[in-house]
Design a protein around this motif. Structure first.
Motif, short mmCIF file in Angstrom:
data_model
loop_
_atom_site.label_atom_id
_atom_site.label_comp_id
_atom_site.label_asym_id
_atom_site.label_seq_id
_atom_site.Cartn_x
_atom_site.Cartn_y
_atom_site.Cartn_z
N SER A 113 4.10 1.90 -2.69
CA SER A 113 4.01 1.20 -1.57
C SER A 113 4.05 -0.33 -0.68
CB SER A 113 4.12 1.91 -0.72
OG SER A 113 2.51 2.64 -0.67
N LEU A 114 2.80 -0.43 -1.65
CA LEU A 114 2.40 -1.41 -1.38
C LEU A 114 2.80 -2.69 -2.24
CD1 LEU A 114 -1.58 -1.33 -0.41
CD2 LEU A 114 0.52 -0.87 0.79
N TYR A 115 3.64 -2.73 -3.67
CA TYR A 115 3.75 -3.91 -4.45
C TYR A 115 4.59 -4.95 -3.41
CZ TYR A 115 6.37 -5.92 -8.32
OH TYR A 115 7.45 -6.31 -9.02
N GLY A 116 4.58 -6.41 -4.41
CA GLY A 116 5.20 -6.99 -3.65
C GLY A 116 4.04 -7.89 -2.55
N THR A 117 3.19 -6.89 -1.90
CA THR A 117 2.18 -7.68 -1.04
C THR A 117 1.10 -8.85 -1.91
OG1 THR A 117 1.10 -5.67 -1.26
CG2 THR A 117 2.68 -5.89 0.21
N ARG A 118 0.70 -9.21 -1.27
CA ARG A 118 -0.34 -10.28 -1.66
C ARG A 118 -1.52 -9.58 -2.04
NH1 ARG A 118 -4.51 -12.08 0.84
NH2 ARG A 118 -3.48 -11.96 3.12
N ASP A 134 -1.62 -7.06 -4.53
CA ASP A 134 -1.75 -8.72 -6.24
C ASP A 134 -3.52 -8.51 -6.17
OD1 ASP A 134 0.73 -9.03 -7.16
OD2 ASP A 134 0.76 -10.48 -5.45
N GLU A 135 -4.28 -8.28 -5.65
CA GLU A 135 -5.31 -8.45 -5.89
C GLU A 135 -6.46 -6.94 -6.24
OE1 GLU A 135 -6.54 -10.34 -1.82
OE2 GLU A 135 -5.09 -12.02 -2.70
N LEU A 136 -5.29 -6.19 -6.33
CA LEU A 136 -5.93 -4.44 -6.62
C LEU A 136 -6.41 -4.71 -7.83
CD1 LEU A 136 -3.81 -2.47 -4.98
CD2 LEU A 136 -6.43 -3.09 -3.45
N PRO A 137 -7.82 -4.15 -8.23
CA PRO A 137 -7.70 -4.10 -10.23
C PRO A 137 -6.75 -3.00 -10.30
CG PRO A 137 -10.00 -3.64 -8.48
CD PRO A 137 -8.56 -3.96 -7.05
N GLU A 138 -6.72 -3.27 -11.20
CA GLU A 138 -5.59 -2.43 -12.05
C GLU A 138 -6.12 -0.93 -11.97
OE1 GLU A 138 -3.83 -3.30 -16.23
OE2 GLU A 138 -2.02 -2.51 -14.27
N ALA A 139 -7.41 -0.65 -11.91
CA ALA A 139 -7.93 0.85 -12.07
C ALA A 139 -7.07 1.44 -10.81
CB ALA A 139 -8.79 1.15 -12.39
N THR A 140 -6.98 0.67 -9.63
CA THR A 140 -7.15 1.23 -8.09
C THR A 140 -5.27 1.12 -7.97
OG1 THR A 140 -8.89 -0.43 -7.78
CG2 THR A 140 -7.31 0.61 -6.18
N ARG A 141 -4.83 0.37 -8.79
CA ARG A 141 -3.49 -0.17 -8.76
C ARG A 141 -2.49 1.50 -9.22
NH1 ARG A 141 -1.35 -5.74 -11.38
NH2 ARG A 141 -2.78 -6.87 -9.25
N ILE A 142 -3.30 1.63 -10.57
CA ILE A 142 -3.08 2.64 -11.27
C ILE A 142 -2.99 4.27 -10.84
CG2 ILE A 142 -3.96 4.72 -13.41
CD1 ILE A 142 -3.91 2.16 -14.57
N ARG A 143 -4.58 4.40 -9.73
CA ARG A 143 -4.43 6.08 -9.55
C ARG A 143 -3.98 6.25 -7.84
NH1 ARG A 143 -9.03 9.41 -9.73
NH2 ARG A 143 -7.81 9.43 -11.99
N LEU A 144 -3.72 4.50 -7.35
CA LEU A 144 -2.67 4.55 -6.08
C LEU A 144 -1.06 5.35 -6.52
CD1 LEU A 144 -2.15 3.96 -3.19
CD2 LEU A 144 -1.88 1.40 -5.02
N SER A 145 -1.11 4.66 -8.32
CA SER A 145 0.43 5.34 -8.70
C SER A 145 0.43 6.67 -8.56
CB SER A 145 1.44 4.54 -9.87
OG SER A 145 0.08 5.15 -10.92
N GLN A 146 -0.95 7.49 -8.65
CA GLN A 146 -0.83 8.91 -8.78
C GLN A 146 -0.96 9.26 -7.75
OE1 GLN A 146 -4.86 8.82 -11.08
NE2 GLN A 146 -3.29 8.47 -13.66
N TYR A 147 -1.47 9.06 -6.84
CA TYR A 147 -2.10 9.43 -5.85
C TYR A 147 0.17 9.97 -4.68
CZ TYR A 147 -6.14 11.73 -5.30
OH TYR A 147 -7.33 11.82 -5.89
N GLU A 148 0.44 8.22 -4.79
CA GLU A 148 1.47 7.96 -4.43
C GLU A 148 2.75 9.36 -5.02
OE1 GLU A 148 3.78 4.56 -3.19
OE2 GLU A 148 1.58 3.56 -2.82
N PHE A 149 2.85 9.71 -6.40
CA PHE A 149 2.81 9.91 -6.97
C PHE A 149 2.52 12.03 -6.18
CE2 PHE A 149 4.67 13.63 -10.06
CZ PHE A 149 5.87 12.91 -10.48
N MET A 150 1.78 12.35 -6.01
CA MET A 150 0.95 13.12 -5.94
C MET A 150 1.18 13.77 -4.34
SD MET A 150 -0.38 14.83 -8.07
CE MET A 150 -1.01 16.58 -7.83
N GLY A 151 2.06 12.29 -3.46
CA GLY A 151 2.29 12.22 -1.77
C GLY A 151 3.98 13.11 -2.25
#
Ligand code: FE2
Ligand code: FE2
Length: 289
Positions: free
Chosen positions: A44-49, A52-69
């Motif tokens: 959901s946050l892809y494309g925002t500044r 881009d500033e999030l560490p990769e581990a956080t992006r991965i975690r976010l993708s997992q929780y978004e999938f869980m949602g």
């Protein structure tokens, strides 16, 4: 029942056998909880500044929780489908119709069981499946009179909105998304193609009996339905961000809501369905988050 619909039901039931149980077909041992579960473009946050500033581990975690949602919402919606299909069994007009409904119940139950299994295997989950569900979609899904145009509109929209995201993960996730998750989306898309074929054909039949003034009256309801389903499946809840390690989830959710790239992603996914409804004579608007 018209002859064409009867043979479609028989064809779909034939394609539903033999039954493939997702619980036994997926290689749960191979599930990787260090991989992306959504392609980055589907976050959901892809494309925002800020993204881009999030560490990769956080992006991965976010993708997992978004999938869980996403799958939590799927359990809610599939429960409605199962409830309606089960209630309608006694009103079926033929053995072909009865068989088809039973196949669809079995398949939806299989999907929800695979979602539960993913929650159990990964240890990731959100507080509740049933909380904060969109009221109108929930009510119409459960109570719209069977076999009306409104009923089949609600079913097609409810099936197509999440299906488009499954399709995106399936086709765009080859390189980054965990193969178990991709396989899950693939199994779902294959079953859903039959459910959607059935719903569309029932909608087409119902539209033959629907006058233009009735379509006009239904259009605002369809617009609200689309918006509720889109928000449910494409705008993560506050807890998704917080569980992924992003404090003040409310702020992140607002960022996603106003993210132009998210809006463009949603339209890219849903345009075929929206245009189909427009061709049917419903002046549907582009949904906004
Ligand atoms: Fe499903
Ligand atoms: Fe379905």
């Amino acid at each position: 029942m018209a002859h064409a619909q009867h043979s479609l039901l028989e064809q779909l039931s034939t394609n539903s056998s033999p039954y493939h149980d997702p619980l036994t077909r997926l290689d749960w041992e191979a599930l990787d909880i260090n991989a992306y579960w959504l392609p980055p473009e589907a976050i959901s946050l892809y494309g925002t500044r800020e993204y881009d500033e999030l560490p990769e581990a956080t992006r991965i975690r976010l993708s997992q929780y978004e999938f869980m949602g996403f799958i939590h919402a799927g359990i809610w919606l599939e429960a409605i489908f199962i409830e309606r299909l089960a209630k309608n069994l006694r009103h079926t007009q033929s053995a072909a119709e009865l068989a088809y409904y039973l196949h669809e119940i079995r398949e939806e139950a299989g999907h929800s069981l695979m979602f539960l299994k993913l929650m159990e295997r990964s240890g990731l989950r959100l507080p509740s499946v049933w909380r904060n569900r969109p009221r109108m979609a929930d009510f119409l899904g459960r109570h719209a009179p069977i076999n009306t145009t409104l009923f089949w509109l609600a079913v097609t929209v409810g099936e197509e909105v999440p299906d488009k995201l499954n399709r995106f993960v399936r086709t765009q996730g080859e390189t980054v998304v965990d193969p178990v998750i991709r396989q899950m989306c693939t199994l779902h898309v294959i079953d859903e193609a039959r459910h959607i074929a059935h719903a569309r054909s029932a909608l087409d039949a119902s539209l033959l009996r629907t006058r233009n003034w009735q379509k006009k009256l239904l259009t605002p309801i369809v617009n609200r339905l689309i918006r509720q389903f889109v928000q449910t499946f494409y705008l993560p809840t506050v807890d998704v961000y917080e569980l992924a390690g992003l404090n003040r989830g409310r702020v992140w959710r607002e960022l996603a809501r106003h993210n132009p790239a998210r809006q463009a992603f949603i339209l890219k996914c849903l345009n075929p369905s929206l245009n189909q409804l427009r061709r049917h004579g419903f002046a549907v608007k582009d949904p906004v988050l």
